[in-house]
Motif scaffolding. Sequence first.
Motif, PDB file in Angstrom:
ATOM      1  N   THR A 159      -7.697  13.361   3.231  1.00 53.67           N
ATOM      2  CA  THR A 159      -6.567  13.716   2.492  1.00 53.67           C
ATOM      3  C   THR A 159      -6.694  14.556   1.294  1.00 53.67           C
ATOM      4  O   THR A 159      -5.657  15.183   0.708  1.00 53.67           O
ATOM      5  N   ALA A 160      -7.842  14.851   1.018  1.00 56.72           N
ATOM      6  CA  ALA A 160      -8.341  15.639  -0.273  1.00 56.72           C
ATOM      7  C   ALA A 160      -7.578  16.955  -0.268  1.00 56.72           C
ATOM      8  O   ALA A 160      -7.425  17.673  -1.364  1.00 56.72           O
ATOM      9  N   TYR A 161      -7.358  17.898   0.905  1.00 53.86           N
ATOM     10  CA  TYR A 161      -6.863  19.211   0.712  1.00 53.86           C
ATOM     11  C   TYR A 161      -5.279  18.751   0.083  1.00 53.86           C
ATOM     12  O   TYR A 161      -4.880  20.093  -0.077  1.00 53.86           O
ATOM     13  N   ARG A 162      -4.722  17.915   0.457  1.00 53.22           N
ATOM     14  CA  ARG A 162      -3.251  17.791   0.151  1.00 53.22           C
ATOM     15  C   ARG A 162      -2.870  17.688  -1.589  1.00 53.22           C
ATOM     16  O   ARG A 162      -3.849  17.331  -2.160  1.00 53.22           O
ATOM     17  N   PRO A 163      -1.870  18.392  -1.889  1.00 55.81           N
ATOM     18  CA  PRO A 163      -1.554  18.513  -3.449  1.00 55.81           C
ATOM     19  C   PRO A 163      -1.071  17.138  -3.708  1.00 55.81           C
ATOM     20  O   PRO A 163      -0.804  16.090  -3.096  1.00 55.81           O
ATOM     21  N   GLY A 164      -0.870  16.913  -5.253  1.00 54.00           N
ATOM     22  CA  GLY A 164      -0.475  15.705  -5.792  1.00 54.00           C
ATOM     23  C   GLY A 164      -1.359  14.588  -5.648  1.00 54.00           C
ATOM     24  O   GLY A 164      -2.483  14.697  -5.795  1.00 54.00           O
ATOM     25  N   LYS A 165      -0.886  13.273  -5.194  1.00 55.17           N
ATOM     26  CA  LYS A 165      -1.638  12.293  -5.305  1.00 55.17           C
ATOM     27  C   LYS A 165      -1.421  11.525  -3.825  1.00 55.17           C
ATOM     28  O   LYS A 165      -1.038  10.536  -3.720  1.00 55.17           O
ATOM     29  N   PRO A 166      -2.162  12.245  -2.868  1.00 56.01           N
ATOM     30  CA  PRO A 166      -1.906  11.565  -1.431  1.00 56.01           C
ATOM     31  C   PRO A 166      -2.741  10.413  -0.807  1.00 56.01           C
ATOM     32  O   PRO A 166      -2.276   9.887  -0.072  1.00 56.01           O
ATOM     33  N   TRP A 167      -3.664   9.834  -1.798  1.00 57.62           N
ATOM     34  CA  TRP A 167      -4.437   8.562  -1.504  1.00 57.62           C
ATOM     35  C   TRP A 167      -4.523   7.694  -2.572  1.00 57.62           C
ATOM     36  O   TRP A 167      -5.126   8.411  -3.746  1.00 57.62           O
ATOM     37  N   PRO A 168      -4.517   6.588  -2.326  1.00 57.94           N
ATOM     38  CA  PRO A 168      -4.654   5.632  -3.425  1.00 57.94           C
ATOM     39  C   PRO A 168      -6.088   5.549  -4.145  1.00 57.94           C
ATOM     40  O   PRO A 168      -6.957   5.775  -3.305  1.00 57.94           O
ATOM     41  N   LEU A 169      -6.123   5.185  -5.477  1.00 57.90           N
ATOM     42  CA  LEU A 169      -7.306   4.993  -5.702  1.00 57.90           C
ATOM     43  C   LEU A 169      -8.178   3.649  -5.115  1.00 57.90           C
ATOM     44  O   LEU A 169      -7.406   2.730  -4.628  1.00 57.90           O
ATOM     45  N   TRP A 170      -9.609   3.579  -5.298  1.00 56.89           N
ATOM     46  CA  TRP A 170     -10.279   2.507  -4.432  1.00 56.89           C
ATOM     47  C   TRP A 170      -9.664   1.240  -5.060  1.00 56.89           C
ATOM     48  O   TRP A 170      -9.480   0.193  -4.196  1.00 56.89           O
ATOM     49  N   GLU A 171      -9.825   1.143  -6.272  1.00 55.55           N
ATOM     50  CA  GLU A 171      -9.250  -0.158  -6.770  1.00 55.55           C
ATOM     51  C   GLU A 171      -8.055  -0.796  -6.412  1.00 55.55           C
ATOM     52  O   GLU A 171      -7.549  -1.932  -6.141  1.00 55.55           O
ATOM     53  N   GLN A 172      -7.004   0.132  -6.087  1.00 56.06           N
ATOM     54  CA  GLN A 172      -5.559  -0.232  -5.577  1.00 56.06           C
ATOM     55  C   GLN A 172      -5.809  -0.731  -4.172  1.00 56.06           C
ATOM     56  O   GLN A 172      -5.410  -1.875  -3.673  1.00 56.06           O
ATOM     57  N   SER A 173      -6.417  -0.137  -3.305  1.00 52.05           N
ATOM     58  CA  SER A 173      -6.756  -0.308  -1.878  1.00 52.05           C
ATOM     59  C   SER A 173      -7.654  -1.744  -1.724  1.00 52.05           C
ATOM     60  O   SER A 173      -7.273  -2.522  -0.903  1.00 52.05           O
ATOM     61  N   ARG A 174      -8.534  -1.896  -2.628  1.00 55.52           N
ATOM     62  CA  ARG A 174      -9.339  -2.877  -2.631  1.00 55.52           C
ATOM     63  C   ARG A 174      -8.628  -4.207  -2.843  1.00 55.52           C
ATOM     64  O   ARG A 174      -8.821  -5.182  -2.292  1.00 55.52           O
ATOM     65  N   ARG A 175      -7.644  -3.964  -3.829  1.00 55.56           N
ATOM     66  CA  ARG A 175      -6.803  -5.180  -3.983  1.00 55.56           C
ATOM     67  C   ARG A 175      -5.741  -5.427  -3.036  1.00 55.56           C
ATOM     68  O   ARG A 175      -5.333  -6.590  -2.606  1.00 55.56           O
ATOM     69  N   ALA A 176      -5.053  -4.543  -2.605  1.00 57.29           N
ATOM     70  CA  ALA A 176      -3.727  -4.655  -1.881  1.00 57.29           C
ATOM     71  C   ALA A 176      -4.021  -4.871  -0.343  1.00 57.29           C
ATOM     72  O   ALA A 176      -3.397  -5.512   0.267  1.00 57.29           O
ATOM     73  N   LEU A 177      -4.873  -4.079   0.322  1.00 56.54           N
ATOM     74  CA  LEU A 177      -4.964  -4.148   1.707  1.00 56.54           C
ATOM     75  C   LEU A 177      -5.425  -5.567   2.223  1.00 56.54           C
ATOM     76  O   LEU A 177      -4.817  -6.076   3.162  1.00 56.54           O
ATOM     77  N   PRO A 178      -6.159  -6.163   1.474  1.00 55.32           N
ATOM     78  CA  PRO A 178      -6.648  -7.669   2.149  1.00 55.32           C
ATOM     79  C   PRO A 178      -5.592  -8.607   1.714  1.00 55.32           C
ATOM     80  O   PRO A 178      -5.662  -9.782   2.281  1.00 55.32           O
ATOM     81  N   ALA A 179      -4.535  -8.314   0.799  1.00 55.68           N
ATOM     82  CA  ALA A 179      -3.566  -9.468   0.274  1.00 55.68           C
ATOM     83  C   ALA A 179      -2.772  -9.614   1.256  1.00 55.68           C
ATOM     84  O   ALA A 179      -2.169  -8.903   2.006  1.00 55.68           O
ATOM     85  N   PRO A 180      -2.424 -10.932   1.542  1.00 58.54           N
ATOM     86  CA  PRO A 180      -1.383 -11.537   2.568  1.00 58.54           C
ATOM     87  C   PRO A 180       0.046 -10.548   2.189  1.00 58.54           C
ATOM     88  O   PRO A 180       0.252 -10.246   1.054  1.00 58.54           O
ATOM     89  N   ASN A 181       0.716 -10.244   3.271  1.00 55.88           N
ATOM     90  CA  ASN A 181       1.868  -9.513   3.151  1.00 55.88           C
ATOM     91  C   ASN A 181       2.989  -9.971   3.818  1.00 55.88           C
ATOM     92  O   ASN A 181       2.642  -9.963   5.257  1.00 55.88           O
ATOM     93  N   PRO A 182       3.865 -10.527   3.149  1.00 50.47           N
ATOM     94  CA  PRO A 182       5.081 -11.362   4.106  1.00 50.47           C
ATOM     95  C   PRO A 182       5.837 -10.072   4.780  1.00 50.47           C
ATOM     96  O   PRO A 182       6.843 -10.692   5.949  1.00 50.47           O
ATOM     97  N   GLU A 183       5.890  -8.973   4.767  1.00 49.00           N
ATOM     98  CA  GLU A 183       6.835  -7.844   5.213  1.00 49.00           C
ATOM     99  C   GLU A 183       6.088  -7.082   6.210  1.00 49.00           C
ATOM    100  O   GLU A 183       6.765  -6.821   7.378  1.00 49.00           O
ATOM    101  N   ARG A 184       4.813  -7.037   6.287  1.00 41.87           N
ATOM    102  CA  ARG A 184       4.222  -6.404   7.402  1.00 41.87           C
ATOM    103  C   ARG A 184       2.806  -6.724   7.832  1.00 41.87           C
ATOM    104  O   ARG A 184       1.905  -7.281   6.828  1.00 41.87           O
ATOM    105  N   ALA A 185       2.390  -6.689   9.284  1.00 43.12           N
ATOM    106  CA  ALA A 185       1.074  -6.786   9.479  1.00 43.12           C
ATOM    107  C   ALA A 185       0.304  -5.587   9.524  1.00 43.12           C
ATOM    108  O   ALA A 185       0.803  -4.385   9.867  1.00 43.12           O
TER     109      ALA A 185
END
Length: 330
Positions: free
Chosen positions: A26-52
């Motif tokens: 996604t590096a070719y896209r303008p703006g901020k198309p991809w989260p920082l590593w620390e955001q993904s590292r924290r968010a993706l493994p966390a339990p999510n009541p809204e979605r699998a």
Amino acid sequence: MVDIEQINPRNEAALKAWWEVGCAATAYRPGKPWPLWEQSRRALPAPNPERAVTLLAAIDGREMVGAGLLVRPLRENFHTATAFAYTRPDRTREGTGRRLVRELEVIAAGDGRTTIQSEAYLPPGGSGAAEAFATAMAYEVASRESIKELAVSDYRARREALLAEAAAADGYRIITFDTVCPEDHLESFGRLLGMLMSEVPLGDLDLEASEWTPDRIRAAEQRQVGIGRHVQTSMAIAPDGSVAGVSDVRIDDTDHEHGQVGITIVDPAHRGHRLGLALKLATHDLVLAAHPSLVSVDTSNAEVNTWMNAVNEALGYRTIETLLELQKRL
């Protein structure tokens, strides 16, 4: 030979490799198309009541060359799933993206999902490889949106001129909070959230209305707090005490330079009072007070949503991409 494997988001090494593929793709896209590593590292493994969430990796020997993501709603819209596929830029045109998409569709179908949705990003008014790939995979365009970015410096320059225009009508008041809704407005807030699918332009997207109970709202708030995300929220309170409108800007503990607009909605019964603009100004002021190092905020709106697009442009938002909302029925 490239193998497609499911990865465990709690395996940090595998997750980091997965994240790096998406970041490069996604590096070719303008703006901020991809989260920082620390955001993904924290968010993706966390339990999510809204979605699998299911993560796939395309692996060639010891290298990850592709990444897939499947998101399945757990509260409503049980017939849908959202799929994304990313290929490392030096490994495109080898069929990896196609294999990832097909595997994501197989997993979704196995879970009883019959409608797959995805996204493609284009330069404003242009076309691109992502659109051609979507067409080749039999995905149709269900809606078109504009992705807009606001430079905080532009907002500051425009703010004073907009304040008088945004003054709420007599009897309305604007309150603000960080993530956790005040208890006395919780039930009315849920009623307004339940209007989103019927009030936001969806085009041909096959999505059903949702119901937001107090317990559901509190569970969603708890997740946001747990992953370090601040939902800086403004609410318009009507003379009768009900929630007439709401808007928010979201920012993570790991990135104080970039924010993202979440939702903005005004109850149809309370429109015509410039509440949308008042709410937007309140949320942007709130997030800037909490995070003075903020550089930019992004948002997206359906191209047919002329009212919201006009509000955003008045604040200083400028279109940087066109988003195609894609859909395929299995």
